[in-house]
Enzyme design. Sequence first.
Site, PDB file in Angstrom:
ATOM      1  N   LYS A 132       0.852  -1.204   0.000  1.00  0.00           N
ATOM      2  CA  LYS A 132       0.000   0.000   0.000  1.00  0.00           C
ATOM      3  C   LYS A 132       0.883   1.246   0.000  1.00  0.00           C
ATOM      4  O   LYS A 132       1.906   1.288   0.695  1.00  0.00           O
ATOM      5  CB  LYS A 132      -0.900  -0.023   1.234  1.00  0.00           C
ATOM      6  CG  LYS A 132      -1.921   1.104   1.297  1.00  0.00           C
ATOM      7  CD  LYS A 132      -2.825   0.950   2.524  1.00  0.00           C
ATOM      8  CE  LYS A 132      -3.900   2.014   2.592  1.00  0.00           C
ATOM      9  NZ  LYS A 132      -4.764   1.883   3.783  1.00  0.00           N
ATOM     10  N   SER A 137      -9.792   1.723   2.670  1.00  0.00           N
ATOM     11  CA  SER A 137      -8.897   2.511   1.839  1.00  0.00           C
ATOM     12  C   SER A 137      -7.835   1.701   1.095  1.00  0.00           C
ATOM     13  O   SER A 137      -7.322   2.152   0.077  1.00  0.00           O
ATOM     14  CB  SER A 137      -8.204   3.564   2.693  1.00  0.00           C
ATOM     15  OG  SER A 137      -7.324   2.964   3.628  1.00  0.00           O
ATOM     16  N   SER A 154      -9.874  -0.687   6.804  1.00  0.00           N
ATOM     17  CA  SER A 154      -9.277  -0.555   5.480  1.00  0.00           C
ATOM     18  C   SER A 154      -8.559  -1.781   4.939  1.00  0.00           C
ATOM     19  O   SER A 154      -8.191  -1.789   3.761  1.00  0.00           O
ATOM     20  CB  SER A 154      -8.313   0.623   5.447  1.00  0.00           C
ATOM     21  OG  SER A 154      -9.051   1.801   5.335  1.00  0.00           O
TER      22      SER A 154
HETATM   23  N1  GLN Z   1     -13.263   3.810   6.096  1.00  0.00           N
HETATM   24  C1  GLN Z   1     -12.629   4.259   7.290  1.00  0.00           C
HETATM   25  C2  GLN Z   1     -12.294   5.722   7.169  1.00  0.00           C
HETATM   26  O1  GLN Z   1     -12.641   6.272   6.194  1.00  0.00           O
HETATM   27  C3  GLN Z   1     -11.424   3.438   7.587  1.00  0.00           C
HETATM   28  C4  GLN Z   1     -10.185   3.869   6.935  1.00  0.00           C
HETATM   29  C5  GLN Z   1      -8.996   3.054   7.311  1.00  0.00           C
HETATM   30  O2  GLN Z   1      -9.118   2.005   7.958  1.00  0.00           O
HETATM   31  N2  GLN Z   1      -7.804   3.551   6.956  1.00  0.00           N
HETATM   32  O3  GLN Z   1     -11.692   6.302   8.024  1.00  0.00           O
END
Ligand code: GLN
Length: 484
Positions: free
Chosen positions: A76, A151, A175
């Site tokens: 990532k 994400s 994410s």
């Molecule tokens: N969807 C969650 C957010 O928007 C989680 C994001 C993540 O785990 N980096 O914060």
Amino acid sequence: MPGAPLRTARDIRDAVSSGHASAVEVVQASLARIEATNRTLNAFLTVAGERALERAKVVDREYRTAPLAGVPIAVKDNICTRGITTTAASRMLETFVPPYDATVVGRLEAAGAIVLGKTNCDEFAMGSSTENSAFGPSRNPWNPEYISGGSSGGSAVAVAAGMAPLALGSDTGGSIRQPASLCGIAGLKPTYGRVSRYGLIAFASSLDQVGPFARTAYDAALALSVLAGPDPHDATAAHEPVPAYTAALTGDIRGMRLGVPRTMLDQGVDDAVRTCFYVALDVLRSRGAELIDIELPHAKYAIATYYIVATAEASSNLARFDGVRYGFRAPGTRDLKDMYEKTRRLGFGAEVKRRIMLGTYVLSAGYYDAYYLKAQRVRTLVRRDYEQAFQQVDAVAMPTSPTAAFKIGERVEDPLQLYLTDIFTVSANLAGLPAFSVPCGFTPDRLPIGLQITGRPFAEATLLKIGDAYERDTQFFNAQSSAI
Ligand code: GLN
């Protein structure tokens, strides 16, 4: 679409160790697959092909018996890689080349794995669809009109589309698990502190964890064995002993007690998700698990709590991106203040700005007690719900996401709606618990659905064992999209 057949990390490692394949051949096959599919799927932002081939030669010479010998990995783009651009999918870091490797990257390479490149994500990992990437969304390999989840969407797509057998993601509120679920693969968020975060670009430091994407529970276990453990560079990386995760995968879950918070499924969950979830529970029961109804009374406050804590920490963590040390600096500015303002205005995307503003607001004098402090208190209650549940059960089963993937663009106008889809994932982060998502079926339109198992702190072996036992009967990891 042509390319390499899907192979697991375990098969690749075995083939390389026994001399049936060379790391160079494996990497060439992965690069060919990326070449064939990445234009459509936008999983990789950077492909470090030459570096990977050079590294493969070294593996063939020196690392043939290593635990991940010759296994290509996708990383990532919020995880630092020495000499390879690391953007966090932000204009702010478009040209940032880290001078060091994240500990997780160093560990994987020392175990014979080979970094193929960097994957797309929501900007600074803020989002659930990768539509917040400054470089365009990743696309779901099961239907490229649909989101990959986020994400860590690019990492999930890379594994689901057979570009890489393993990938790294970060999980602050879901994410890793949510994109794994939406792309039909396995994704593990380890216990807070199980894996070093040195070199992870911080989003919300009390929630962030790094973890693997894989096609099978075995591969996730293999990856975690290499990733887990203390790190002198990260004081939050726990000293808890690292068990032999792969040895835990016996297929035997007889007598295991699984908690099911049924009332959480009453509202807002798609029928297909509910159906697949209950069928998955039947499979686990037929393997000897005992299902026990539980309550998580504070789960309904988890989203509100998460979006206060996460944004508060993000507003502080992202203060460092001001044009002075890292990446982008707005050109032609008058003075220091003008430089800060223009750099942050032009360098950050809309969602990141929204979160910095929300986070600054909940921390500001007069609002701190009402929002931030209150959220911290509710966070404790969320954690206690789980502590109570774990007095009765060994793990908790839920869907990973209330819906399958939706169409790209469908929800960009309504950030709150998107936040609400994190209902099943954020509480594991608030409570610091490990959670594992495995594929458990498809919608009638053939979009993947995920089953999530949450466990006690440092009980990753239990989760992997349940996931592996479930996989033995269902084999969803052998399903392959015909769309790409
Ligand atoms: N969807 C969650 C957010 O928007 C989680 C994001 C993540 O785990 N980096 O914060």
